[in-house]
Design a protein around this motif. Sequence first.
Motif, PDB file in Angstrom:
ATOM      1  N   ALA A 154       0.822  -1.213   0.000  1.00 54.38           N
ATOM      2  CA  ALA A 154       0.000   0.000   0.000  1.00 54.38           C
ATOM      3  C   ALA A 154       0.853   1.259   0.000  1.00 54.38           C
ATOM      4  CB  ALA A 154      -0.941  -0.015   1.206  1.00 54.38           C
ATOM      5  N   ASP A 155       2.028   1.202   0.616  1.00 55.82           N
ATOM      6  CA  ASP A 155       2.883   2.387   0.747  1.00 55.82           C
ATOM      7  C   ASP A 155       3.966   2.479  -0.321  1.00 55.82           C
ATOM      8  OD1 ASP A 155       1.489   3.116   3.091  1.00 55.82           O
ATOM      9  OD2 ASP A 155       2.735   1.745   4.280  1.00 55.82           O
ATOM     10  N   THR A 156       3.965   1.557  -1.281  1.00 54.84           N
ATOM     11  CA  THR A 156       4.997   1.544  -2.310  1.00 54.84           C
ATOM     12  C   THR A 156       4.426   2.061  -3.625  1.00 54.84           C
ATOM     13  OG1 THR A 156       6.003  -0.389  -1.260  1.00 54.84           O
ATOM     14  CG2 THR A 156       6.690   0.101  -3.509  1.00 54.84           C
ATOM     15  N   LYS A 157       5.153   2.973  -4.261  1.00 54.42           N
ATOM     16  CA  LYS A 157       4.686   3.565  -5.510  1.00 54.42           C
ATOM     17  C   LYS A 157       5.183   2.834  -6.747  1.00 54.42           C
ATOM     18  CE  LYS A 157       2.468   6.914  -3.507  1.00 54.42           C
ATOM     19  NZ  LYS A 157       0.981   6.896  -3.509  1.00 54.42           N
ATOM     20  N   ALA A 158       6.322   2.144  -6.639  1.00 56.39           N
ATOM     21  CA  ALA A 158       6.894   1.477  -7.810  1.00 56.39           C
ATOM     22  C   ALA A 158       7.777   0.323  -7.360  1.00 56.39           C
ATOM     23  CB  ALA A 158       7.692   2.463  -8.663  1.00 56.39           C
ATOM     24  N   THR A 159       7.960  -0.625  -8.249  1.00 49.82           N
ATOM     25  CA  THR A 159       8.891  -1.721  -8.007  1.00 49.82           C
ATOM     26  C   THR A 159       9.614  -2.026  -9.313  1.00 49.82           C
ATOM     27  OG1 THR A 159       9.138  -3.911  -6.998  1.00 49.82           O
ATOM     28  CG2 THR A 159       7.275  -3.615  -8.501  1.00 49.82           C
ATOM     29  N   GLU A 160      10.531  -3.008  -9.268  1.00 49.72           N
ATOM     30  CA  GLU A 160      11.415  -3.263 -10.400  1.00 49.72           C
ATOM     31  C   GLU A 160      11.157  -4.626 -11.025  1.00 49.72           C
ATOM     32  OE1 GLU A 160      15.353  -2.983  -8.852  1.00 49.72           O
ATOM     33  OE2 GLU A 160      15.318  -0.785  -8.711  1.00 49.72           O
ATOM     34  N   LEU A 161      11.329  -4.667 -12.340  1.00 57.92           N
ATOM     35  CA  LEU A 161      11.414  -5.914 -13.092  1.00 57.92           C
ATOM     36  C   LEU A 161      12.632  -5.798 -13.996  1.00 57.92           C
ATOM     37  CD1 LEU A 161      10.077  -8.648 -14.005  1.00 57.92           C
ATOM     38  CD2 LEU A 161       9.035  -7.317 -15.859  1.00 57.92           C
ATOM     39  N   TRP A 162      13.512  -6.787 -13.925  1.00 58.51           N
ATOM     40  CA  TRP A 162      14.707  -6.806 -14.762  1.00 58.51           C
ATOM     41  C   TRP A 162      14.523  -7.811 -15.888  1.00 58.51           C
ATOM     42  CZ3 TRP A 162      18.914  -3.627 -14.522  1.00 58.51           C
ATOM     43  CH2 TRP A 162      19.034  -2.820 -13.386  1.00 58.51           C
ATOM     44  N   VAL A 163      14.953  -7.416 -17.075  1.00 56.55           N
ATOM     45  CA  VAL A 163      14.926  -8.290 -18.247  1.00 56.55           C
ATOM     46  C   VAL A 163      16.350  -8.381 -18.775  1.00 56.55           C
ATOM     47  CG1 VAL A 163      13.916  -8.721 -20.519  1.00 56.55           C
ATOM     48  CG2 VAL A 163      12.594  -7.470 -18.793  1.00 56.55           C
ATOM     49  N   GLN A 164      16.884  -9.590 -18.840  1.00 56.36           N
ATOM     50  CA  GLN A 164      18.251  -9.789 -19.315  1.00 56.36           C
ATOM     51  C   GLN A 164      18.244 -10.656 -20.565  1.00 56.36           C
ATOM     52  OE1 GLN A 164      21.114 -10.773 -16.366  1.00 56.36           O
ATOM     53  NE2 GLN A 164      22.673 -11.425 -17.824  1.00 56.36           N
ATOM     54  N   ASN A 165      19.001 -10.239 -21.559  1.00 56.23           N
ATOM     55  CA  ASN A 165      19.113 -10.957 -22.820  1.00 56.23           C
ATOM     56  C   ASN A 165      20.366 -11.819 -22.792  1.00 56.23           C
ATOM     57  OD1 ASN A 165      19.200 -11.859 -25.439  1.00 56.23           O
ATOM     58  ND2 ASN A 165      19.555  -9.854 -26.359  1.00 56.23           N
ATOM     59  N   GLN A 166      20.180 -13.127 -22.701  1.00 55.99           N
ATOM     60  CA  GLN A 166      21.298 -14.052 -22.711  1.00 55.99           C
ATOM     61  C   GLN A 166      21.460 -14.730 -24.065  1.00 55.99           C
ATOM     62  OE1 GLN A 166      20.373 -16.533 -19.202  1.00 55.99           O
ATOM     63  NE2 GLN A 166      22.001 -15.426 -18.142  1.00 55.99           N
ATOM     64  N   GLY A 167      20.774 -14.200 -25.076  1.00 51.37           N
ATOM     65  CA  GLY A 167      20.875 -14.746 -26.419  1.00 51.37           C
ATOM     66  C   GLY A 167      22.111 -14.251 -27.144  1.00 51.37           C
ATOM     67  N   ASN A 168      22.192 -14.590 -28.425  1.00 53.75           N
ATOM     68  CA  ASN A 168      23.365 -14.229 -29.213  1.00 53.75           C
ATOM     69  C   ASN A 168      23.130 -13.055 -30.148  1.00 53.75           C
ATOM     70  OD1 ASN A 168      21.725 -15.424 -31.110  1.00 53.75           O
ATOM     71  ND2 ASN A 168      22.927 -17.307 -31.273  1.00 53.75           N
ATOM     72  N   SER A 169      22.006 -12.358 -29.974  1.00 53.69           N
ATOM     73  CA  SER A 169      21.727 -11.160 -30.767  1.00 53.69           C
ATOM     74  C   SER A 169      20.796 -10.254 -29.978  1.00 53.69           C
ATOM     75  CB  SER A 169      21.092 -11.528 -32.115  1.00 53.69           C
ATOM     76  OG  SER A 169      19.866 -12.193 -31.913  1.00 53.69           O
ATOM     77  N   ALA A 170      20.699  -8.999 -30.403  1.00 57.75           N
ATOM     78  CA  ALA A 170      19.819  -8.042 -29.729  1.00 57.75           C
ATOM     79  C   ALA A 170      18.362  -8.484 -29.867  1.00 57.75           C
ATOM     80  CB  ALA A 170      20.007  -6.653 -30.319  1.00 57.75           C
ATOM     81  N   THR A 171      17.561  -8.137 -28.889  1.00 56.87           N
ATOM     82  CA  THR A 171      16.140  -8.462 -28.937  1.00 56.87           C
ATOM     83  C   THR A 171      15.329  -7.262 -28.460  1.00 56.87           C
ATOM     84  OG1 THR A 171      14.450 -10.063 -28.243  1.00 56.87           O
ATOM     85  CG2 THR A 171      16.068  -9.440 -26.600  1.00 56.87           C
ATOM     86  N   THR A 172      14.151  -7.096 -29.030  1.00 58.33           N
ATOM     87  CA  THR A 172      13.249  -6.016 -28.630  1.00 58.33           C
ATOM     88  C   THR A 172      12.040  -6.622 -27.931  1.00 58.33           C
ATOM     89  OG1 THR A 172      13.957  -4.606 -30.461  1.00 58.33           O
ATOM     90  CG2 THR A 172      11.858  -4.066 -29.415  1.00 58.33           C
ATOM     91  N   MET A 173      11.721  -6.094 -26.747  1.00 61.90           N
ATOM     92  CA  MET A 173      10.646  -6.636 -25.926  1.00 61.90           C
ATOM     93  C   MET A 173       9.608  -5.547 -25.634  1.00 61.90           C
ATOM     94  SD  MET A 173      12.056  -9.615 -25.633  1.00 61.90           S
ATOM     95  CE  MET A 173      10.858 -10.399 -24.551  1.00 61.90           C
TER      96      MET A 173
END
Length: 252
Positions: A40-59
């Motif tokens: 209730a008292d938190t305005k934001a939290t985090e989500l991390w996305v890591q690319n472990q592939g062999n090329s760039a990716t768009t999410m």
Amino acid sequence: MKALSGTRTLCLLMALGATLNTAHGAATILLWPIDPWLSADTKATELWVQNQGNSATTMQVRIVRWRQENGLERYTAQQEVVASPPIVTIAKGSKQLIRLIKQSEVPAGVEQAYRIIVDEIPQPQDKATPQMGLKLQMRYSIPLFVYGQGIATIKDGAHHALAETRDLNWRVIRENGQPALQVRNQGNVHVRLSQVTLQQGKQNRTLADGLLGYVLPGSARSWPLPSGISQPNQMRAEINARDTQWQSAPVN
């Protein structure tokens, strides 16, 4: 990776894409945490996305409202919680922080459920590279729970909100002519069911070795029973509760 220590993570491998289309490679994405939440008292939290592939990716990252109605999962667009940035391009071996931002308050005594939908956006095709097999795009969905004042939450621990076993019951119903396990949650927070086993007489059968699913507050969900089990008399499941294990007979 030091940043991941003590945090539940999820590795997503497009195995079929790797097998059928080596020219494009397989997108391997790591998401953490896999159970984000907002008190209730938190305005934001985090989500991390890591690319472990062999090329760039768009999410693309979207957040939809999640309800369970008449035993079905319902998702609707909303602006109460948003992801920022909503679209990211991540170089190979790199990671990106996504902030999950609450834009409106949740009513007191209420848990609101959402789903974070992460989609891979197709990359521009290299015309010089021949196409072989299938080109697959990844999609993954993880839960997000947001709480109003008066709902007790736990900052550190395996679960951030605890269900009460007295608020849960189960029974066997018929769905499409087949027996199914229906779990009803009459509490004010979700229940997370995993490692579910059923007993019928002297016979014990496993319904789920890992996660079976979630039942939201005031809702019911059902799952088909395993072959050979039609009238179980006991169920055991690991849940987000103080005792961690729920063991119960069916209700009439």
